[in-house]
Design a protein around this motif. Structure first.
Motif, PDB file in Angstrom:
ATOM      1  N   LYS A   1       0.855  -1.179   0.000  1.00 43.01           N
ATOM      2  CA  LYS A   1       0.000   0.000   0.000  1.00 43.01           C
ATOM      3  C   LYS A   1       0.900   1.241   0.000  1.00 43.01           C
TER       4      LYS A   1
ATOM      5  N   ARG B   1       2.702  -1.974  -6.028  1.00 40.12           N
ATOM      6  CA  ARG B   1       1.258  -2.170  -5.993  1.00 40.12           C
ATOM      7  C   ARG B   1       0.775  -2.612  -7.374  1.00 40.12           C
TER       8      ARG B   1
ATOM      9  N   ASN C   1      -8.446  -8.786   2.707  1.00 43.69           N
ATOM     10  CA  ASN C   1      -9.790  -8.178   2.760  1.00 43.69           C
ATOM     11  C   ASN C   1     -10.026  -7.136   1.678  1.00 43.69           C
ATOM     12  N   GLU C   2      -9.162  -7.062   0.658  1.00 46.07           N
ATOM     13  CA  GLU C   2      -9.386  -6.133  -0.437  1.00 46.07           C
ATOM     14  C   GLU C   2     -10.323  -6.759  -1.462  1.00 46.07           C
ATOM     15  N   LYS C   3     -11.173  -5.947  -2.041  1.00 43.11           N
ATOM     16  CA  LYS C   3     -12.171  -6.429  -2.990  1.00 43.11           C
ATOM     17  C   LYS C   3     -11.769  -6.093  -4.412  1.00 43.11           C
ATOM     18  N   SER C   4     -12.120  -7.007  -5.320  1.00 44.83           N
ATOM     19  CA  SER C   4     -11.805  -6.831  -6.735  1.00 44.83           C
ATOM     20  C   SER C   4     -12.822  -5.910  -7.395  1.00 44.83           C
TER      21      SER C   4
END
Length: 696
Positions: free
Chosen positions: A41, A205, A293-296
């Motif tokens: 990040k 990233r 926990n990151e969403k596509s």
């Protein structure tokens, strides 16, 4: 802590992957190591790791992990002295149980992980009363704890941090690149685990890929959504399915993450959603969730509409033959399903299994009968009901046959042969009927047995090859031919053909019944074979005295079934003989020999035995004392027999030949006992029988 209730919702799917391999499968021992993943990040590096062994997981919960960071590059240039720092402080372990309390109330995956780490027991839906099964479940508990724990932390990065398997490094700088290394704090004398690491900076990233190959379809009153899973496994551990009623505003459908819990030959995964409202359009899409926990980005949407299918089929109620070429067909269809219909179609075929062709199209949905012509000798009809959304139902077939009740003539000239392998070749004369469809062949193994049809389809040619079981006890096989015309009229059966089977089954063996050794030889009796083609019983003898026995010699053959005994007088004293029996049937086949009967002929029968038997009765001391004389050096045993009153003698005691005295204390007052002696000698001979009667 009681977290157990929260794991039940994943039990049904997860139990198959948590159960270890069968004990019959060879266990493959893999090296124990740490696997690390990272996410960059702008202001932090997120680390997530796990171990590959259940015992490594267990001890890691006790000893923890060490996270080490080495600064390798600054402003794109390598440092001459890399800067190393321990980020974990002491060690990273699962948070204490008390800190999980509030977390598990709002996070199901936290409840699963906490139960796996701290729960007193981890039995999943186990209500077994069987103590053996209970031991098995307890022995596999660590597998379940390990498996459920890894599943839970894969679904939620915050849970991973609570479980001591995740870390966020916020002390990073944009112009630096780091080497992260995760090591086990378990003492090496207890377990060695390979460390793992990776090279990353805040600039590394990458965009998360959009899920692909997403589509859906309507099936059995539900929407089935399918998408690619395996190819995106490096990115996403689970998915959320979202639904919209207008194509813009989406809401999540699933209560728990959608994931693939078991290996399968398919690379995709599916989800079934119930129909909120029929006849209405819905939009679906999926969103991937990674280890952190990151969403596509959402997938391309799939548009679906549910419709009511036809649930009942039409049924023919009657077929009225109007002439040789025309029939009236009538049918019925459920009134409550009538509104779903678009049309009927009439289909016809030559056989019940088809193929069927449409002969009348676009029959009105409210129509209940139709006339059809022309007809063939045999006709099969189906009615196909079409719904308004291209679904359909077909009726069972109905047969229509113009009137014809004259059967074919009785088949003639049936003949055949059967070889030693059980192959039967049949042939017969051809029938002359113009509407002949073919022949059916039937078979039986007994005169009074019902015949069984052999062919599935009518025989066109006038020959047939059959195979029969030659190991059965039936002596013959019976055949008949039946002719059949196009209207399924059958002729009377042909004359029955009887074929005698070549005999390949040996007879059953005879059985020795009794034998008796006499002065002049040995008397035998036996039970003959039960085979109905018995021809003779043969008695064989073998002199087995020496270390290499003689060959078997035929000594008697009984060719009359009533003869079941024989006296062998051609034997010598002191020799050992083996005897066996066989049966020969009328085809010359021999049975298995009976187990050999071993007989030791005495060296000389009835040698002198003991002498001077004397009995002393002592009623106060309650015993009878017997004394005798016996001085033969060849004696190996004295056998003492006893009987009381009118009973029979039984062997009471075996004595050393050097004994001269014996006391009997197993006595009943006022009983008369009779004692008898017999001596056994080295050559197998026995002595005379000596008795004495004693009143006690």
């Amino acid at each position: 802590m009681a977290f157990k209730h929260s794991i039940l919702y994943i039990t049904a799917l997860f139990i198959s992957v948590c159960t270890p391999a069968s004990s019959q499968e060879q266990e493959v021992v893999l090296p124990k190591k740490i696997v690390v993943k990272a996410l960059a990040k702008a202001d932090a590096i997120l680390l997530r790791w796990a171990v590959t062994d259940k015992y490594a997981w267990k001890y890691s919960n006790e000893y923890g992990f060490i996270v080490e960071r080495t600064t390798v590059l600054r402003d794109g240039k390598p440092l001459s002295s890399p800067e190393r720092v321990i980020l974990s402080g002491d060690t990273i372990k699962p948070k204490p149980a008390s800190e999980w309390e509030s977390f598990v109330q709002q996070n199901d995956m936290a409840a699963v992980a906490a139960q796996a780490i701290y729960g007193e027991s981890f039995q999943v839906n186990n209500n077994e009363d069987n103590p053996l099964l209970q031991v098995f479940y307890e022995s596999e508990e660590l597998d379940r704890r390990f498996g459920f724990s890894l599943f839970a932390i894969d679904q939620d990065f915050e849970v991973a941090q609570f479980a001591g398997l995740g870390f966020v490094d916020t002390t990073v700088k944009e112009n630096e690149k780091y080497l992260y290394k995760v090591k086990s704090a378990i003492p090496k004398d207890r377990m060695e685990i390979e460390p793992s690491g990776l090279f990353i900076s805040t600039k590394d990233r990458e965009e998360l890929p959009k899920p692909f190959d997403f589509f859906g379809y309507y099936y059995q009153n539900a929407f089935v959504l399918v998408w690619e899973y395996d190819q995106l496994l490096p990115y996403y551990t689970s998915y959320n399915l979202e639904r919209s009623e207008n194509g813009n505003d989406y809401k999540k459908v699933n209560e728990v993450p959608i994931t693939k819990l078991a290996d399968s030959p398919y690379t995709g995964v599916s989800y079934t959603d119930s129909i909120p409202e029929y006849g209405k359009k819905y939009w679906y899409r999926i969103v991937g969730i990674n280890y952190f926990n990151e969403k596509s980005p959402p997938s391309d949407p799939a548009e679906l509409i549910a419709f009511k299918e036809i649930r009942t089929e039409p049924l023919f109620t009657s077929s009225n033959i109007l002439s040789e070429n025309e029939v009236e067909l009538q049918w019925t269809f459920a009134e409550e399903e009538q509104w779903k219909l678009r049309k009927f179609e009439l289909l016809r075929a030559e056989t019940a299994i088809g193929p069927y062709k449409t002969v009348v199209d676009s029959i009105a949905p409210n129509q209940k009968s139709i006339n059809y012509s022309p007809l063939s000798d045999i006709n099969y009809f189906k009615l196909k009901a079409f719904g308004k959304n291209q679904d359909f139902k077909e009726s069972p077939p109905t047969m229509v046959q113009p009137i014809d009740s004259i059967p074919p003539e009785k088949p003639q000239g049936l003949e055949g042969i059967v070889d030693t392998l059980g192959i039967v070749t049949l042939k017969w004369a051809k029938n002359t009927e113009l509407d002949l469809k073919g022949y059916n062949i039937v078979r039986a193994y007994r005169k009074d047995q019902e015949f069984t049809k052999l062919n599935k389809q009518n025989l066109i040619k006038e020959n047939y090859i059959d195979s029969i079981d030659m190991t059965s006890f039936d002596k013959a096989v019976y055949y008949q031919i039946i002719a059949e015309d196009n209207r399924y009229n059958e002729s009377v059966p042909s004359d029955t053909l009887v074929l005698v089977k070549p005999d390949r089954i040996p007879p059953t063996s005879p059985v020795f019944k009794t034998y008796e050794i006499k002065d002049e030889g040995v008397d035998f009796s036996w039970i003959n074979s039960s085979s109905d083609d018995w021809a003779s019983t043969i008695l064989y003898r073998q002199d087995a005295t020496d270390s290499i026995p003689d060959r078997w010699q035929k000594i008697y053959e009984a060719t009359t079934n009533s003869i079941t005994n024989y006296s062998d007088t051609k034997v010598n004293p002191g020799r050992k003989y083996s005897y066996t029996l066989i049966t020969v049937d009328q085809s010359g086949l021999e049975s298995e020999p009976t187990p050999p009967l071993i007989i030791n002929m005495p060296g000389k029968l009835l040698k002198p035995g003991i002498k001077g038997i004397y009995a002393t009765v002592d009623r106060e001391q309650k015993f009878i004392q017997l004394t005798w004389r016996f001085n033969d050096e060849n004696g190996v045993e004295l056998q003492l027999y006893r009987k009381s009153n009118e009973a029979s003698f039984t062997l009471y005691q075996r004595l050393d030949p050097n004994n001269k005295r014996w006391i009997d204390q197993k006595l009943i007052p006022n009983t008369t006992y009779t004692y008898a002696f017999k001596a056994i000698f080295k050559d197998g001979s026995v002595s005379e029988w000596k008795e004495i009667e004693v009143k006690y």
